[in-house]
Design an enzyme around this catalytic site. Structure first.
Site, PDB file in Angstrom:
ATOM      1  N   ALA A 161       3.163  -0.828   4.827  1.00 37.12           N
ATOM      2  CA  ALA A 161       2.663  -0.931   5.981  1.00 37.12           C
ATOM      3  C   ALA A 161       2.152  -2.178   6.676  1.00 37.12           C
ATOM      4  CB  ALA A 161       1.492   0.032   6.323  1.00 37.12           C
TER       5      ALA A 161
ATOM      6  N   ASN B 153       8.351  -5.489  -0.871  1.00 39.56           N
ATOM      7  CA  ASN B 153       8.120  -4.064  -0.038  1.00 39.56           C
ATOM      8  C   ASN B 153       6.400  -4.254   0.282  1.00 39.56           C
ATOM      9  OD1 ASN B 153       7.949  -1.959   1.117  1.00 39.56           O
ATOM     10  ND2 ASN B 153       8.892  -0.725  -0.302  1.00 39.56           N
TER      11      ASN B 153
ATOM     12  N   ARG C 113       5.085  11.250  -2.529  1.00 41.65           N
ATOM     13  CA  ARG C 113       4.622  10.780  -1.284  1.00 41.65           C
ATOM     14  C   ARG C 113       5.853  11.004  -0.234  1.00 41.65           C
ATOM     15  NH1 ARG C 113       4.767   4.583   1.151  1.00 41.65           N
ATOM     16  NH2 ARG C 113       3.958   4.991   3.190  1.00 41.65           N
TER      17      ARG C 113
ATOM     18  N   ARG D  79       7.264   0.650  13.427  1.00 45.42           N
ATOM     19  CA  ARG D  79       7.924   0.199  12.310  1.00 45.42           C
ATOM     20  C   ARG D  79       9.072  -0.563  12.535  1.00 45.42           C
ATOM     21  NH1 ARG D  79       5.632   3.713   8.274  1.00 45.42           N
ATOM     22  NH2 ARG D  79       5.018   5.522   8.827  1.00 45.42           N
TER      23      ARG D  79
ATOM     24  N   HIS E 291      12.862  -2.561   2.089  1.00 45.66           N
ATOM     25  CA  HIS E 291      12.065  -1.351   2.556  1.00 45.66           C
ATOM     26  C   HIS E 291      12.923  -0.293   1.885  1.00 45.66           C
ATOM     27  CE1 HIS E 291       9.381  -3.399   4.991  1.00 45.66           C
ATOM     28  NE2 HIS E 291      10.527  -3.977   5.591  1.00 45.66           N
ATOM     29  N   LEU E 292      12.470   1.001   1.528  1.00 47.27           N
ATOM     30  CA  LEU E 292      13.156   1.964   0.817  1.00 47.27           C
ATOM     31  C   LEU E 292      13.792   2.713   1.999  1.00 47.27           C
ATOM     32  CD1 LEU E 292      10.180   3.166  -1.348  1.00 47.27           C
ATOM     33  CD2 LEU E 292      12.741   2.847  -2.263  1.00 47.27           C
ATOM     34  N   SER E 293      13.084   2.907   2.953  1.00 48.60           N
ATOM     35  CA  SER E 293      13.608   3.741   4.304  1.00 48.60           C
ATOM     36  C   SER E 293      14.165   2.861   5.415  1.00 48.60           C
ATOM     37  CB  SER E 293      12.713   4.410   5.046  1.00 48.60           C
ATOM     38  OG  SER E 293      11.553   3.435   5.245  1.00 48.60           O
TER      39      SER E 293
ATOM     40  N   HIS F 224       4.036  -4.370   9.048  1.00 50.60           N
ATOM     41  CA  HIS F 224       4.040  -4.279  10.310  1.00 50.60           C
ATOM     42  C   HIS F 224       2.904  -5.013  10.770  1.00 50.60           C
ATOM     43  CE1 HIS F 224       7.423  -1.598   9.453  1.00 50.60           C
ATOM     44  NE2 HIS F 224       6.508  -0.827   8.702  1.00 50.60           N
TER      45      HIS F 224
ATOM     46  N   ARG G  25      13.178   4.995  12.340  1.00 52.80           N
ATOM     47  CA  ARG G  25      11.862   5.608  12.143  1.00 52.80           C
ATOM     48  C   ARG G  25      10.895   5.269  13.388  1.00 52.80           C
ATOM     49  NH1 ARG G  25       9.367   5.085   6.595  1.00 52.80           N
ATOM     50  NH2 ARG G  25       7.917   6.730   7.512  1.00 52.80           N
TER      51      ARG G  25
ATOM     52  N   GLU H 121      12.470  -9.536   1.884  1.00 50.21           N
ATOM     53  CA  GLU H 121      11.839  -8.214   2.440  1.00 50.21           C
ATOM     54  C   GLU H 121      12.731  -7.041   2.198  1.00 50.21           C
ATOM     55  OE1 GLU H 121      10.719  -8.415   6.627  1.00 50.21           O
ATOM     56  OE2 GLU H 121      10.378  -6.267   6.645  1.00 50.21           O
TER      57      GLU H 121
ATOM     58  N   ASP I  46       1.821 -15.756   6.858  1.00 47.49           N
ATOM     59  CA  ASP I  46       1.480 -17.096   6.563  1.00 47.49           C
ATOM     60  C   ASP I  46       1.585 -17.529   4.982  1.00 47.49           C
ATOM     61  OD1 ASP I  46       0.732 -17.658   9.243  1.00 47.49           O
ATOM     62  OD2 ASP I  46      -1.577 -17.399   8.825  1.00 47.49           O
TER      63      ASP I  46
ATOM     64  N   PRO J   5       0.883  -1.141  -0.043  1.00 45.66           N
ATOM     65  CA  PRO J   5       0.030  -0.025  -0.084  1.00 45.66           C
ATOM     66  C   PRO J   5       1.012   1.174   0.005  1.00 45.66           C
ATOM     67  CG  PRO J   5      -0.189  -1.038   2.037  1.00 45.66           C
ATOM     68  CD  PRO J   5       0.529  -1.983   1.228  1.00 45.66           C
ATOM     69  N   ASN J   6       0.112   2.403  -0.586  1.00 45.32           N
ATOM     70  CA  ASN J   6       0.838   3.667  -0.797  1.00 45.32           C
ATOM     71  C   ASN J   6       2.163   3.625  -1.726  1.00 45.32           C
ATOM     72  OD1 ASN J   6      -1.284   4.911   0.779  1.00 45.32           O
ATOM     73  ND2 ASN J   6      -0.340   3.625   2.619  1.00 45.32           N
TER      74      ASN J   6
ATOM     75  N   TYR K   1      10.865   8.798   1.321  1.00 46.35           N
ATOM     76  CA  TYR K   1      11.019   7.713   0.238  1.00 46.35           C
ATOM     77  C   TYR K   1      11.628   8.051  -0.899  1.00 46.35           C
ATOM     78  CZ  TYR K   1       7.577   5.780   3.636  1.00 46.35           C
ATOM     79  OH  TYR K   1       6.959   5.244   4.791  1.00 46.35           O
TER      80      TYR K   1
HETATM   81  C1  DHK Z   1       7.136   1.873   3.030  1.00 46.28           C
HETATM   82  C2  DHK Z   1       6.110   2.091   3.503  1.00 46.28           C
HETATM   83  O1  DHK Z   1       4.896   2.430   3.166  1.00 46.28           O
HETATM   84  C3  DHK Z   1       5.875   1.925   5.226  1.00 46.28           C
HETATM   85  O2  DHK Z   1       4.766   1.528   5.702  1.00 46.28           O
HETATM   86  C4  DHK Z   1       6.929   1.126   5.716  1.00 46.28           C
HETATM   87  C5  DHK Z   1       8.382   1.031   3.854  1.00 46.28           C
HETATM   88  C6  DHK Z   1       8.376   1.545   5.278  1.00 46.28           C
HETATM   89  C7  DHK Z   1       9.498   1.791   3.230  1.00 46.28           C
HETATM   90  O3  DHK Z   1      10.378   2.098   3.591  1.00 46.28           O
HETATM   91  O4  DHK Z   1       9.847   1.204   1.873  1.00 46.28           O
HETATM   92  O5  DHK Z   1       7.122   1.372   7.265  1.00 46.28           O
END
Ligand code: DHK
Length: 145
Positions: A78, A75, A19, A112, A101-103, A81, A108, A99, A88, A11-12, A24
């Site tokens: 959210a 990735n 964003r 997270r 993540h960008l950040s 978490h 943070r 797994e 599963d 998501p997002n 990010y």
């Molecule tokens: C991306 C998200 O959307 C967050 O919910 C994660 C992750 C971190 C990222 O760093 O790519 O907490």
């Protein structure tokens, strides 16, 4: 032998570029997809790159990859978490999952710091911006070839 890596985005992540660019980065998801395709080609793998804001889509795609692909870089946004369903689904397949993540999620907010999927994956990469995707593909390549 399957020769495709799935790159799954939660998501997002469709909003990348606009964003919170301070966290990010300024690249769009299409920019990252192009980087992944080029790196996949260099490594000798096709890349099937997808994004959804819906948890169930990600579950379905993990199952699909388990039947058709050589590995998954994910990735989960959210859902990382929160999602027992993703944990599963990853446990239900046999191909390696990385797994990413960008950040740097550990630098943070505390919510997270916990990943529901980390115990089910092969390894975790975070904090390198778009390069996290490239590192994840290289990790998959090194453990599948
Ligand atoms: C991306 C998200 O959307 C967050 O919910 C994660 C992750 C971190 C990222 O760093 O790519 O907490």
């Amino acid at each position: 032998m399957a020769s495709t890596f799935f790159v799954l985005n939660g998501p997002n992540l469709n909003a990348l570029g606009k964003r919170e660019p301070g966290i990010y980065g300024g690249q769009t998801l299409a920019d990252i997809e192009a980087l992944c395709r080029a790196e996949g080609e260099r490594l000798g793998f096709a890349v099937d790159f997808r994004q959804s804001n819906h948890e169930g889509d990600l579950v379905d795609w993990i199952h699909e990859a388990g039947d058709t692909a050589a590995g998954i870089a994910i990735n989960a946004g959210a859902y990382t978490h929160t999602s027992v369903a993703l944990h599963d689904a990853i446990r239900a397949i046999r191909i390696p999952v990385v797994e990413l993540h960008l950040s740097n999620v550990h630098a943070r907010e505390e919510f997270r710091h916990r990943s529901m999927i980390a115990p089910a994956v092969k390894g975790v990469i975070c904090g390198f911006g778009a390069t996290s995707y490239i590192l994840a593909l290289n990790a998959l390549s090194s453990i599948t070839t």
